[in-house]
Design a protein around this motif. Structure first.
Motif, mmCIF file in Angstrom:
data_model
loop_
_atom_site.group_PDB
_atom_site.id
_atom_site.type_symbol
_atom_site.label_atom_id
_atom_site.label_comp_id
_atom_site.label_asym_id
_atom_site.label_seq_id
_atom_site.Cartn_x
_atom_site.Cartn_y
_atom_site.Cartn_z
ATOM 1 N N ILE A 46 0.942 -1.170 -0.089
ATOM 2 C CA ILE A 46 0.097 0.053 -0.027
ATOM 3 C C ILE A 46 0.719 1.216 0.075
ATOM 4 N N GLU A 47 1.842 1.096 0.898
ATOM 5 C CA GLU A 47 2.708 2.492 0.835
ATOM 6 C C GLU A 47 3.534 2.639 -0.391
ATOM 7 N N THR A 48 4.056 1.606 -0.991
ATOM 8 C CA THR A 48 4.500 1.740 -2.462
ATOM 9 C C THR A 48 3.509 2.200 -3.282
ATOM 10 N N HIS A 49 2.174 1.795 -3.476
ATOM 11 C CA HIS A 49 1.530 2.511 -4.403
ATOM 12 C C HIS A 49 1.238 3.936 -4.002
ATOM 13 N N LEU A 50 0.877 4.088 -2.701
ATOM 14 C CA LEU A 50 0.598 5.565 -2.439
ATOM 15 C C LEU A 50 1.819 6.488 -2.779
ATOM 16 N N GLN A 51 3.272 6.059 -2.650
ATOM 17 C CA GLN A 51 4.383 6.827 -3.113
ATOM 18 C C GLN A 51 4.386 6.836 -4.539
ATOM 19 N N LYS A 52 3.763 6.071 -5.101
ATOM 20 C CA LYS A 52 3.677 5.909 -6.796
ATOM 21 C C LYS A 52 2.870 6.969 -7.261
ATOM 22 N N ALA A 53 1.570 7.108 -6.407
ATOM 23 C CA ALA A 53 0.586 7.978 -6.802
ATOM 24 C C ALA A 53 1.031 9.436 -6.660
ATOM 25 N N VAL A 54 1.976 9.681 -5.673
ATOM 26 C CA VAL A 54 2.402 10.969 -5.332
ATOM 27 C C VAL A 54 3.710 11.166 -6.428
ATOM 28 N N GLU A 55 4.238 10.592 -6.937
ATOM 29 C CA GLU A 55 5.181 10.724 -7.830
ATOM 30 C C GLU A 55 4.600 11.053 -9.228
ATOM 31 N N SER A 56 3.462 10.182 -9.433
ATOM 32 C CA SER A 56 2.837 10.344 -10.629
ATOM 33 C C SER A 56 2.245 11.794 -10.754
ATOM 34 N N SER A 57 1.698 11.910 -9.666
ATOM 35 C CA SER A 57 1.026 13.439 -9.529
ATOM 36 C C SER A 57 1.884 14.576 -9.716
ATOM 37 N N ASP A 58 3.350 14.405 -9.111
ATOM 38 C CA ASP A 58 4.170 15.366 -9.289
ATOM 39 C C ASP A 58 4.740 15.630 -10.569
ATOM 40 N N ILE A 59 4.779 14.378 -11.440
ATOM 41 C CA ILE A 59 5.252 14.613 -12.894
ATOM 42 C C ILE A 59 4.338 15.238 -13.552
ATOM 43 N N LYS A 60 2.905 15.009 -13.429
ATOM 44 C CA LYS A 60 1.889 15.420 -14.184
ATOM 45 C C LYS A 60 1.922 17.164 -13.671
ATOM 46 N N ALA A 61 1.961 17.450 -12.641
ATOM 47 C CA ALA A 61 1.833 18.848 -12.282
ATOM 48 C C ALA A 61 2.871 19.841 -12.670
ATOM 49 N N THR A 62 4.260 18.964 -12.926
ATOM 50 C CA THR A 62 5.649 19.713 -13.309
ATOM 51 C C THR A 62 5.127 20.572 -14.795
ATOM 52 N N PRO A 63 4.657 20.259 -15.669
ATOM 53 C CA PRO A 63 4.436 21.108 -16.770
ATOM 54 C C PRO A 63 3.480 22.046 -16.557
ATOM 55 N N ILE A 64 2.494 21.862 -15.751
ATOM 56 C CA ILE A 64 1.415 23.234 -15.463
ATOM 57 C C ILE A 64 2.304 23.864 -14.457
ATOM 58 N N MET A 65 3.005 23.740 -13.582
ATOM 59 C CA MET A 65 3.668 24.488 -12.857
ATOM 60 C C MET A 65 4.660 25.481 -13.666
ATOM 61 N N SER A 66 5.216 24.869 -14.815
ATOM 62 C CA SER A 66 6.220 25.492 -15.570
ATOM 63 C C SER A 66 5.561 26.575 -16.244
ATOM 64 N N ALA A 67 4.350 26.265 -16.891
ATOM 65 C CA ALA A 67 3.659 27.091 -17.297
ATOM 66 C C ALA A 67 3.049 28.375 -16.546
ATOM 67 N N LEU A 68 2.671 28.037 -15.193
ATOM 68 C CA LEU A 68 2.170 29.150 -14.460
ATOM 69 C C LEU A 68 3.255 29.952 -14.206
ATOM 70 N N ASN A 69 4.701 29.369 -13.998
ATOM 71 C CA ASN A 69 5.914 30.111 -13.586
ATOM 72 C C ASN A 69 6.063 31.152 -15.078
ATOM 73 N N ARG A 70 5.972 30.653 -15.959
ATOM 74 C CA ARG A 70 6.339 31.394 -17.365
ATOM 75 C C ARG A 70 5.324 32.571 -17.244
ATOM 76 N N ARG A 71 4.000 32.401 -17.021
ATOM 77 C CA ARG A 71 3.000 33.354 -17.074
ATOM 78 C C ARG A 71 3.278 34.387 -15.926
ATOM 79 N N THR A 72 3.670 34.088 -14.875
ATOM 80 C CA THR A 72 3.977 34.958 -13.742
ATOM 81 C C THR A 72 5.179 35.846 -14.167
ATOM 82 N N ALA A 73 6.305 35.350 -14.675
ATOM 83 C CA ALA A 73 7.357 36.093 -15.087
ATOM 84 C C ALA A 73 7.053 37.206 -16.152
ATOM 85 N N LEU A 74 5.951 37.037 -17.098
ATOM 86 C CA LEU A 74 5.509 37.849 -18.036
ATOM 87 C C LEU A 74 5.224 39.071 -17.385
#
Length: 183
Positions: A155-183
């Motif tokens: 269970i802990e392994t799959h909970l960790q995988k879920a966190v890692e998976s959501s971090d990977i998905k969040a990275t491009p979104i956060m990058s786009a938000l950071n670019r907008r903020t810098a403008l």
């Protein structure tokens, strides 16, 4: 994508529950019975639920009367019994069939995607457990004798995988938000 999210099931109070509400959660599905010798596992299932619910884990109990007539109670009495005797606070569904032509479609799906004892697809007894990852995919099936507390590491392994998976998905979104903020 093929997953448990395509299914609905009635809760103990007949309210329809869409399993799509569990997206992103690691789930343990268990066919239960109040009069079964394994019913003490409900205590251990509740402990797992309490320990990991804040990290995206849940347990779903599906009472079934197909094995030794070990679930003679009606749906409301089952929920009350589980709460009073075992302190269960996770979701309890209405009674279902897990085998045969009247099997609930969720259990037909679970059996189709894994094999149990002796490589047989049929559920053999109460407290068969199915572990579902955060994408709604079946990852493992456990025999009735498997004690819930022995599943902590997986269970802990799959909970960790879920966190890692959501971090990977969040990275491009956060990058786009950071670019907008810098403008």
């Amino acid at each position: 994508m093929d997953s448990i999210y395509q299914f609905n099931a009635p809760l103990y109070n007949s309210e329809n529950f869409s399993l799509s509400e569990l997206k992103g959660k690691t789930v343990l599905i268990v066919n239960t019975a109040s009069k079964c010798s394994f019913s003490m596992q409900l205590n251990a299932l509740e402990k797992l639920y309490q320990e990991y619910k804040d990290r995206g884990f849940t347990v779903l109990a599906f009472p079934c009367n197909q094995f030794g007539q070990n679930e003679p109670l009606d749906n409301l009495a089952i929920r009350d019994f589980y709460q009073m005797q075992f302190g269960v606070s996770f979701k309890v569904f209405g009674k279902v069939m897990v085998n045969g032509p009247d099997a609930h479609p969720l259990f037909s799906y679970l059996k189709c995607h894994t094999r149990g004892i002796s490589q047989n697809r049929a559920v053999k007894w109460n407290f068969t457990k199915f572990l579902i990852n955060s994408q709604g995919q079946l990852v493992a099936r456990y025999a009735p004798r498997t004690k819930p507390e022995t599943l902590k590491q997986v269970i802990e392994t799959h909970l960790q995988k879920a966190v890692e998976s959501s971090d990977i998905k969040a990275t491009p979104i956060m990058s786009a938000l950071n670019r907008r903020t810098a403008l």
